[in-house]
Design a protein around this motif. Structure first.
Motif, PDB file in Angstrom:
ATOM      1  N   LEU A  53       0.836  -1.206   0.000  1.00 39.73           N
ATOM      2  CA  LEU A  53       0.000   0.000   0.000  1.00 39.73           C
ATOM      3  C   LEU A  53       0.869   1.252   0.000  1.00 39.73           C
ATOM      4  O   LEU A  53       0.585   2.219  -0.725  1.00 39.73           O
ATOM      5  N   LEU A  54       1.925   1.246   0.801  1.00 42.77           N
ATOM      6  CA  LEU A  54       2.842   2.382   0.821  1.00 42.77           C
ATOM      7  C   LEU A  54       3.421   2.648  -0.564  1.00 42.77           C
ATOM      8  O   LEU A  54       3.511   3.805  -1.013  1.00 42.77           O
ATOM      9  N   ALA A  55       3.804   1.595  -1.253  1.00 44.94           N
ATOM     10  CA  ALA A  55       4.380   1.748  -2.587  1.00 44.94           C
ATOM     11  C   ALA A  55       3.358   2.316  -3.566  1.00 44.94           C
ATOM     12  O   ALA A  55       3.696   3.120  -4.442  1.00 44.94           O
ATOM     13  N   VAL A  56       2.105   1.908  -3.402  1.00 45.96           N
ATOM     14  CA  VAL A  56       1.046   2.386  -4.308  1.00 45.96           C
ATOM     15  C   VAL A  56       0.821   3.885  -4.149  1.00 45.96           C
ATOM     16  O   VAL A  56       0.685   4.625  -5.121  1.00 45.96           O
ATOM     17  N   PRO A  60       1.932   9.175  -6.329  1.00 42.98           N
ATOM     18  CA  PRO A  60       0.991  10.290  -6.479  1.00 42.98           C
ATOM     19  C   PRO A  60       1.079  11.303  -5.348  1.00 42.98           C
ATOM     20  O   PRO A  60       0.933  12.511  -5.581  1.00 42.98           O
ATOM     21  N   ALA A  61       1.348  10.836  -4.124  1.00 42.60           N
ATOM     22  CA  ALA A  61       1.438  11.758  -2.992  1.00 42.60           C
ATOM     23  C   ALA A  61       2.616  12.707  -3.158  1.00 42.60           C
ATOM     24  O   ALA A  61       2.485  13.924  -2.967  1.00 42.60           O
ATOM     25  N   LYS A  62       3.767  12.177  -3.522  1.00 49.57           N
ATOM     26  CA  LYS A  62       4.955  13.020  -3.650  1.00 49.57           C
ATOM     27  C   LYS A  62       4.869  13.943  -4.866  1.00 49.57           C
ATOM     28  O   LYS A  62       5.353  15.078  -4.831  1.00 49.57           O
ATOM     29  N   GLN A  63       4.237  13.479  -5.939  1.00 48.10           N
ATOM     30  CA  GLN A  63       4.063  14.353  -7.094  1.00 48.10           C
ATOM     31  C   GLN A  63       3.141  15.509  -6.752  1.00 48.10           C
ATOM     32  O   GLN A  63       3.384  16.660  -7.124  1.00 48.10           O
ATOM     33  N   LEU A  64       2.070  15.213  -6.013  1.00 45.43           N
ATOM     34  CA  LEU A  64       1.134  16.258  -5.618  1.00 45.43           C
ATOM     35  C   LEU A  64       1.836  17.321  -4.785  1.00 45.43           C
ATOM     36  O   LEU A  64       1.671  18.521  -5.022  1.00 45.43           O
ATOM     37  N   LEU A  65       2.635  16.891  -3.815  1.00 42.51           N
ATOM     38  CA  LEU A  65       3.295  17.853  -2.947  1.00 42.51           C
ATOM     39  C   LEU A  65       4.326  18.675  -3.718  1.00 42.51           C
ATOM     40  O   LEU A  65       4.449  19.882  -3.501  1.00 42.51           O
ATOM     41  N   ALA A  66       5.046  18.054  -4.640  1.00 40.07           N
ATOM     42  CA  ALA A  66       6.025  18.786  -5.444  1.00 40.07           C
ATOM     43  C   ALA A  66       5.343  19.841  -6.293  1.00 40.07           C
ATOM     44  O   ALA A  66       5.819  20.987  -6.408  1.00 40.07           O
ATOM     45  N   GLN A  90      -4.399  18.774  -9.772  1.00 42.88           N
ATOM     46  CA  GLN A  90      -5.000  17.681  -9.009  1.00 42.88           C
ATOM     47  C   GLN A  90      -5.700  16.686  -9.938  1.00 42.88           C
ATOM     48  O   GLN A  90      -5.528  15.472  -9.797  1.00 42.88           O
ATOM     49  N   VAL A  91      -6.461  17.192 -10.890  1.00 48.36           N
ATOM     50  CA  VAL A  91      -7.167  16.303 -11.813  1.00 48.36           C
ATOM     51  C   VAL A  91      -6.173  15.556 -12.696  1.00 48.36           C
ATOM     52  O   VAL A  91      -6.360  14.375 -13.012  1.00 48.36           O
ATOM     53  N   ARG A  92      -5.088  16.227 -13.090  1.00 48.12           N
ATOM     54  CA  ARG A  92      -4.066  15.552 -13.903  1.00 48.12           C
ATOM     55  C   ARG A  92      -3.437  14.392 -13.143  1.00 48.12           C
ATOM     56  O   ARG A  92      -3.218  13.312 -13.702  1.00 48.12           O
ATOM     57  N   ASP A  96      -3.250  10.597 -14.206  1.00 46.47           N
ATOM     58  CA  ASP A  96      -1.952   9.953 -14.410  1.00 46.47           C
ATOM     59  C   ASP A  96      -1.754   8.763 -13.477  1.00 46.47           C
ATOM     60  O   ASP A  96      -1.059   7.801 -13.827  1.00 46.47           O
ATOM     61  N   HIS A  97      -2.329   8.828 -12.286  1.00 47.87           N
ATOM     62  CA  HIS A  97      -2.115   7.786 -11.281  1.00 47.87           C
ATOM     63  C   HIS A  97      -3.438   7.122 -10.885  1.00 47.87           C
ATOM     64  O   HIS A  97      -3.670   6.830  -9.717  1.00 47.87           O
ATOM     65  N   HIS A  98      -4.278   6.911 -11.867  1.00 45.29           N
ATOM     66  CA  HIS A  98      -5.556   6.260 -11.597  1.00 45.29           C
ATOM     67  C   HIS A  98      -5.373   4.744 -11.603  1.00 45.29           C
ATOM     68  O   HIS A  98      -4.748   4.205 -12.523  1.00 45.29           O
ATOM     69  N   PRO A  99      -5.874   4.022 -10.587  1.00 45.46           N
ATOM     70  CA  PRO A  99      -6.629   4.521  -9.426  1.00 45.46           C
ATOM     71  C   PRO A  99      -5.771   4.720  -8.172  1.00 45.46           C
ATOM     72  O   PRO A  99      -6.318   4.889  -7.091  1.00 45.46           O
ATOM     73  N   ALA A 100      -4.446   4.702  -8.290  1.00 45.68           N
ATOM     74  CA  ALA A 100      -3.579   4.796  -7.109  1.00 45.68           C
ATOM     75  C   ALA A 100      -3.846   6.067  -6.300  1.00 45.68           C
ATOM     76  O   ALA A 100      -3.824   6.040  -5.064  1.00 45.68           O
ATOM     77  N   ALA A 101      -4.115   7.185  -6.991  1.00 43.87           N
ATOM     78  CA  ALA A 101      -4.358   8.440  -6.280  1.00 43.87           C
ATOM     79  C   ALA A 101      -5.591   8.333  -5.396  1.00 43.87           C
ATOM     80  O   ALA A 101      -5.648   8.915  -4.300  1.00 43.87           O
ATOM     81  N   PHE A 102      -6.586   7.584  -5.844  1.00 47.51           N
ATOM     82  CA  PHE A 102      -7.793   7.433  -5.048  1.00 47.51           C
ATOM     83  C   PHE A 102      -7.593   6.437  -3.915  1.00 47.51           C
ATOM     84  O   PHE A 102      -8.233   6.546  -2.864  1.00 47.51           O
ATOM     85  N   VAL A 103      -6.707   5.480  -4.101  1.00 52.58           N
ATOM     86  CA  VAL A 103      -6.334   4.591  -3.001  1.00 52.58           C
ATOM     87  C   VAL A 103      -5.715   5.423  -1.880  1.00 52.58           C
ATOM     88  O   VAL A 103      -5.963   5.205  -0.694  1.00 52.58           O
ATOM     89  N   TYR A 104      -4.907   6.394  -2.270  1.00 56.78           N
ATOM     90  CA  TYR A 104      -4.313   7.316  -1.298  1.00 56.78           C
ATOM     91  C   TYR A 104      -5.409   8.035  -0.516  1.00 56.78           C
ATOM     92  O   TYR A 104      -5.396   8.079   0.725  1.00 56.78           O
ATOM     93  N   LEU A 105      -6.384   8.607  -1.223  1.00 59.13           N
ATOM     94  CA  LEU A 105      -7.448   9.358  -0.562  1.00 59.13           C
ATOM     95  C   LEU A 105      -8.254   8.472   0.383  1.00 59.13           C
ATOM     96  O   LEU A 105      -8.647   8.901   1.464  1.00 59.13           O
TER      97      LEU A 105
END
Length: 205
Positions: A53-56, A60-66, A90-92, A96-105
């Motif tokens: 899960l951490l790898a998933v 996306p988390a680090k790209q968002l923060l950057a 955010q939408v991009r 780009d990271h679908h569905p990993a970005a939503f797993v994060y949320l």
């Protein structure tokens, strides 16, 4: 060392498994079945489901923060333009990271293990940056807020977070158009919110 091609497949499969079944119900067997490998083979790449899960969620988390830090450093545009770029970004990332970005949320607020602390801190920094942007817009007169910057910022983030329930990537051009539609909706409330709040106070109790 894991073979990059199989690792990429495992990450995609894990993203889909976590998204479809939720973290608790997801299994390494299910993830392996999506890739076409046995559960034991996954342990060549990670030591546990939590580590997977951490790898998933990491990319996306680090790209968002950057991207967010880049926007915070932008002093050459109005607050409204920066907010538009933030929503586009955010939408991009969702695409780009679908569905990993939503797993994060779905999981970042629920995971209490120490190794998730970095992501919770990222989430807090993201929320603080949105709030600061909204507050700046109120100070400069670009926005007329219906509530405190804290509440309004959470409403804006809520619009984006809810996309996990309905968003399906349609390609860069269509996704950018969707982002601009969401921005227009949010901007209407930000610009006219204070006036609308005054009107609603005159409504019958």
């Amino acid at each position: 060392m894991p073979r990059p091609s199989r690792w990429s497949e495992i990450l995609v499969a894990a993203s889909e498994e976590f998204r479809d079944r939720g973290y608790e119900a997801a299994t390494l067997e299910g993830i392996g079945a999506r890739v076409g490998i046995l559960k034991g083979s996954i342990y060549n790449y990670v030591g546990s489901k939590e580590e997977l899960l951490l790898a998933v969620v990491e990319q996306p988390a680090k790209q968002l923060l950057a991207e967010l830090e880049r926007l915070q450093a932008d002093s050459g545009h109005t607050v409204a333009v920066r907010l538009r770029e933030l929503i586009r970004m955010q939408v991009r990332i969702f695409g780009d990271h679908h569905p990993a970005a939503f797993v994060y949320l779905q999981n970042i607020g629920r995971m209490t293990a120490p190794r998730f602390a970095e992501f919770r801190e990222m989430d807090a920094r993201y929320m603080a940056a949105i709030e600061a942007l909204v507050a700046e817009g109120a100070r400069t007169g670009e926005f007329s807020l219906a509530s405190s910057p804290r509440t309004v910022a959470r409403a804006v983030v809520g619009i984006l977070d809810w996309m996990q329930h309905w968003f399906v990537p349609r390609g860069p051009e269509a996704d950018r158009e969707l982002a601009d539609e969401l921005f227009a909706f949010a901007l209407g409330g930000l610009v006219a919110g204070g006036g609308m709040r005054g009107i609603t106070r005159a409504f019958p109790a």
